[in-house]
Structure formats: structure tokens, C-alpha cells
Design a protein around this motif. Sequence first.
Motif, short mmCIF file in Angstrom:
data_model
loop_
_atom_site.label_atom_id
_atom_site.label_comp_id
_atom_site.label_asym_id
_atom_site.label_seq_id
_atom_site.Cartn_x
_atom_site.Cartn_y
_atom_site.Cartn_z
N LEU A 142 1.42 3.84 -5.52
CA LEU A 142 0.99 3.38 -4.21
C LEU A 142 1.01 4.53 -3.22
CD1 LEU A 142 2.93 -0.02 -3.89
CD2 LEU A 142 0.62 0.39 -4.79
N THR A 143 0.27 4.37 -2.12
CA THR A 143 0.31 5.32 -1.02
C THR A 143 1.41 4.89 -0.04
OG1 THR A 143 -1.24 4.05 0.33
CG2 THR A 143 -2.18 5.65 -1.23
N ARG A 144 1.70 5.76 0.91
CA ARG A 144 2.68 5.42 1.94
C ARG A 144 2.24 4.17 2.70
NH1 ARG A 144 6.77 7.99 4.83
NH2 ARG A 144 6.45 9.89 3.59
N GLU A 145 0.96 4.09 3.04
CA GLU A 145 0.46 2.93 3.78
C GLU A 145 0.65 1.65 2.97
OE1 GLU A 145 -3.78 1.28 5.67
OE2 GLU A 145 -3.70 3.20 4.62
N GLU A 146 0.41 1.71 1.67
CA GLU A 146 0.55 0.53 0.84
C GLU A 146 2.00 0.09 0.70
OE1 GLU A 146 -3.47 1.45 -1.78
OE2 GLU A 146 -1.52 2.16 -2.49
N VAL A 147 2.90 1.06 0.62
CA VAL A 147 4.32 0.72 0.57
C VAL A 147 4.76 0.10 1.89
CG1 VAL A 147 6.65 1.70 0.46
CG2 VAL A 147 4.93 2.35 -1.24
N GLU A 148 4.27 0.64 2.99
CA GLU A 148 4.59 0.05 4.30
C GLU A 148 4.08 -1.38 4.38
OE1 GLU A 148 6.18 1.32 6.92
OE2 GLU A 148 6.39 3.45 6.42
N THR A 149 2.88 -1.62 3.84
CA THR A 149 2.32 -2.97 3.84
C THR A 149 3.19 -3.92 3.03
OG1 THR A 149 0.07 -2.13 4.10
CG2 THR A 149 0.30 -4.35 3.21
N LEU A 150 3.62 -3.47 1.87
CA LEU A 150 4.47 -4.29 1.01
C LEU A 150 5.80 -4.60 1.70
CD1 LEU A 150 5.20 -5.61 -1.69
CD2 LEU A 150 5.89 -3.34 -2.51
N ALA A 151 6.42 -3.58 2.30
CA ALA A 151 7.69 -3.79 2.99
C ALA A 151 7.54 -4.75 4.15
CB ALA A 151 8.25 -2.45 3.46
N HIS A 174 0.70 16.17 -10.05
CA HIS A 174 -0.38 15.26 -10.42
C HIS A 174 -0.09 13.84 -9.94
CE1 HIS A 174 -3.04 12.88 -13.05
NE2 HIS A 174 -3.76 13.98 -13.18
N GLN A 175 1.16 13.44 -9.98
CA GLN A 175 1.55 12.11 -9.51
C GLN A 175 1.25 11.91 -8.03
OE1 GLN A 175 4.31 9.65 -11.30
NE2 GLN A 175 2.61 10.14 -12.64
N ARG A 176 1.21 13.01 -7.28
CA ARG A 176 1.01 12.92 -5.83
C ARG A 176 -0.46 13.05 -5.44
NH1 ARG A 176 5.87 16.36 -6.24
NH2 ARG A 176 7.67 15.19 -5.45
N ARG A 177 -1.36 13.11 -6.39
CA ARG A 177 -2.78 13.23 -6.08
C ARG A 177 -3.27 12.05 -5.26
NH1 ARG A 177 -6.57 15.25 -11.07
NH2 ARG A 177 -6.03 17.47 -11.00
N ASP A 178 -4.29 12.31 -4.46
CA ASP A 178 -4.98 11.26 -3.70
C ASP A 178 -4.04 10.46 -2.80
OD1 ASP A 178 -7.46 11.89 -5.01
OD2 ASP A 178 -6.76 10.74 -6.75
N GLY A 179 -2.97 11.09 -2.36
CA GLY A 179 -2.06 10.43 -1.45
C GLY A 179 -1.07 9.49 -2.09
N LEU A 180 -1.06 9.41 -3.44
CA LEU A 180 -0.08 8.57 -4.10
C LEU A 180 1.31 9.17 -3.95
CD1 LEU A 180 -2.00 7.62 -7.36
CD2 LEU A 180 -2.01 6.49 -5.14
N LEU A 181 2.31 8.33 -3.98
CA LEU A 181 3.67 8.79 -3.68
C LEU A 181 4.36 9.42 -4.88
CD1 LEU A 181 4.86 5.84 -1.44
CD2 LEU A 181 4.35 8.18 -0.71
N GLY A 182 4.06 8.98 -6.08
CA GLY A 182 4.69 9.57 -7.25
C GLY A 182 6.20 9.58 -7.13
N PRO A 183 6.84 10.74 -7.37
CA PRO A 183 8.30 10.81 -7.34
C PRO A 183 8.94 10.55 -5.97
CG PRO A 183 7.36 12.71 -8.48
CD PRO A 183 6.23 12.01 -7.79
N ASP A 184 8.12 10.53 -4.92
CA ASP A 184 8.65 10.28 -3.57
C ASP A 184 8.69 8.79 -3.23
OD1 ASP A 184 8.63 13.11 -3.21
OD2 ASP A 184 6.50 12.99 -2.69
N ALA A 185 8.23 7.96 -4.16
CA ALA A 185 8.00 6.55 -3.82
C ALA A 185 9.27 5.81 -3.42
CB ALA A 185 7.34 5.85 -5.02
N VAL A 186 10.35 6.02 -4.16
CA VAL A 186 11.56 5.25 -3.86
C VAL A 186 12.13 5.64 -2.50
CG1 VAL A 186 13.95 4.87 -4.56
CG2 VAL A 186 12.12 4.72 -6.25
N THR A 187 12.11 6.93 -2.18
CA THR A 187 12.59 7.37 -0.86
C THR A 187 11.77 6.75 0.25
OG1 THR A 187 13.40 9.46 -1.77
CG2 THR A 187 12.99 9.38 0.60
N VAL A 188 10.44 6.79 0.10
CA VAL A 188 9.56 6.22 1.12
C VAL A 188 9.77 4.71 1.23
CG1 VAL A 188 7.14 5.79 1.72
CG2 VAL A 188 7.86 8.05 0.92
N ALA A 189 9.89 4.04 0.09
CA ALA A 189 10.07 2.59 0.11
C ALA A 189 11.40 2.20 0.75
CB ALA A 189 9.98 2.02 -1.31
#
Length: 398
Positions: free
Chosen positions: A249-258, A297-312
Motif C-alpha cells: 500500500l501507499t502512505r495515502e492508502e494506509v491513512e485511509t485504512l487507519a 524495489h519494494q518502495r517503487r511507485d510510492g509503495l511502502l514496502g519495509p516502511d509500512a509498519v512504521t507508517v501504519a
Amino acid sequence: MRRTTATPADLARRAGGGRIPSQPGPRGAENLTEVDAVTQDGHTHPGPAVTPDGPTGPGPAAVSDARTGRRTTTAAATGQPAPESAAAPDRSTDPGSVIPGAGPVAGPERPTVRLREAGPDEPPRYAPEWLQLREGADASARALDLLDPLRIRLANLPGRPGGAVVHDLGCGTGSMGRWLAPRLDGAQHWVLHDRDPYLLHFAAVASPRAAADGSRVTVETRRGDVARLTPDALAGASLVTASALLDVLTREEVETLAAACAGAGCPALLTLSVAGRVELTPADPLDEEIAAAFNAHQRRDGLLGPDAVTVAAEAFADRGATVKIQPSPWRLGPAEAALTAQWLRGWVGAAVEQRPELAARAEHYLAARLAACAAGDLHVTVHHSDLLALPRPTGGHR
């Protein structure tokens, strides 16, 4: 892997000696029949649930199309044997094949579940073979320590006739429900979301039937992308779950989910997000370089990849939720050789797509790693994180 192309697939072909299988399509679609939605208890529900051996006996799975607001039923989910055309071919033991979702495939890919609009004709991302292959490792990895605080929250919810309502986002073949439902007490109604009707078929047929205390578990499936997720979409929900979703997911999508979970006062158990760390034994000098390229590669196209849990964690905490995080690593040894081989192909392939200059060295690296895996000499730890968010109770969750 993220939106991979044929370049790393060529690498996988050379190392594995085989072809890249095509992505399974939504087979069995001719068995879908539309019927009207029904309304119960002031909320719109897509109809009766699947209860293969419940008091009402076998029944069809309810499949709701997110675009039309109507539900469909699939004959394959009635408890009858699946047609041969819907059976998943076993490619997990083919040393030359790369299962879609596990390794590189030709053409663009997108996650099965999006929180924004996606084209209706986009191909499914995951093959059921990959989801089935990883299910045991996923089950062993998920953090049991998060279940007690979740049980306490669910126990404090007001009672309802059908029990707790659990929304599983991007359910795939339904492995999260098979893992979690038997670990929770009380009646449960699971709403399984996925855009791929082929995966929904597997999820419906293999759904759990009883909770930890023997209470009834029912299932309904909803076909379609989880687009424009809002608190209204989670009205009446007791819990939202997902596996391996946050990192695509992107940061915006995680924000939407939260925001949706917070607005509904609904806890979220989000498991198996990549943490960006991998340990291979024995070590190789190229391990760290491959890992760094894969993470990029996980962070391509604005995807969070390994940063996802911190952002969420930040997104849920900013909305007043209590957030708990626990590690959930895969620990792969000789008994998981088939999974390890598929994971290796995808891991190396994504790294090469990110950094094509690695191709020559990566080809030899992958061949050596696959040989060690086949010989039972390779052990891999793939680090993930599980997140439990407990928002402030709102509305009916007092």
C-alpha cells in the motif's frame, strides 16, 4: 514482488531451467449467479453465509460485487466437489517454475486489494499455489502475543445475534480465517474481500466452521477491490484483518485504512508485513546487496514496502489507537525447501529488476542458493511484523 517485468523472469528461467507459468484466471466464473442483496438488523448484508456443516446444512457462499452492490452465489462453494477446471495445478515442486506472486512474472502486476480505484480487468496478482505454499509458514510466524489484547477487546463488544463480524481484506484463499477463527471464542461472521473470484472460491470452500469454544463460524465473500474504503464500509465490524497487505500500500492508502478503522471504532490485526531484513545461513557476500536492491524495489511507485509498519503505526496512533507490534518471522529450513526456492526466485528477481547491473552475479548467486536449498543446507529467516491497532470505541462499540 512489485509490478515485475520479464527481465528478472529471464533470470529465473536460466537459473531454474523452466518456463514462467501463466497467471491463473478466474475459472469457474460461469457458475456465478446474481441475486438481490438483503437487509438485516438495519444493515445491508450480501445474504446468507456459508456454513458447510452448520445447523442449516450446506449452502452457497454469498459473493458481493463491490461495483454493482449485488451479491452472487457460487455453486463451487456449496460443499460439492470442485470441478476439475477449478483445481489448482501443483507447481510448488517443479524446480523450473515460478509461481505468480512468489517470483517474477511477465507483465505489470498490482496488489489484489487496493484502497483506490483500479481497472476492472487488471489480472489477479497471486496464484493460489503460492498462497497455499506459504500458508504453513505464515501460520507458524504470526504473533500469538497479540491475541490476548484482541480477545479482551472483542469480549467487551456488545453482543449481537450473529457474533463478531470480521472483515478480512485481500483474503486470498482464506488462510487468515483458518488461522484466527479457531483461536477466538464466540460466534463469528467473516466477510472475505478479494477481487479474484478464483481465490474467493478457495476461501469459501475451505473456510473454518467452528470457533475455539465450538461456536458457529459463518462466512460471506465479497468480490471486488476495496476501493474508497470509508467507515461506512466497516459499519458493524468487530475486527479488520489482513495478511501481507500493508507493504503493498501507499502512505495515502494506509491513512485511509487507519481512518476507516478509527471511524468505525474497529480494531485491526494486520500481519506479516515485510520488515526489510533477511538472514541466510550460510552467509554469502552478495546477501546484503541483494537485500538492499529488493527493499528498494519494494518502495517503487510510492509503495511502502519495509516502511509500512512504521507508517501504519503512526497513522493509527495519530487517530487515538493503541498500537502493538510484534515480530513474525518466517524461519525456513529443509522442511520448507519448496517455499524457500520460490521465495528465493522472487527475492533475487525483484533485486535484479531494481538493479539490472546485478544480473550476471545474481544468476550465479541464485543457482548456488537453489542448489543449497535442494541439498537441505540452506536456512533462511525472513523478518516480518504483525500490528494490532485498538482504536477508541465509538458508536455501537461502547
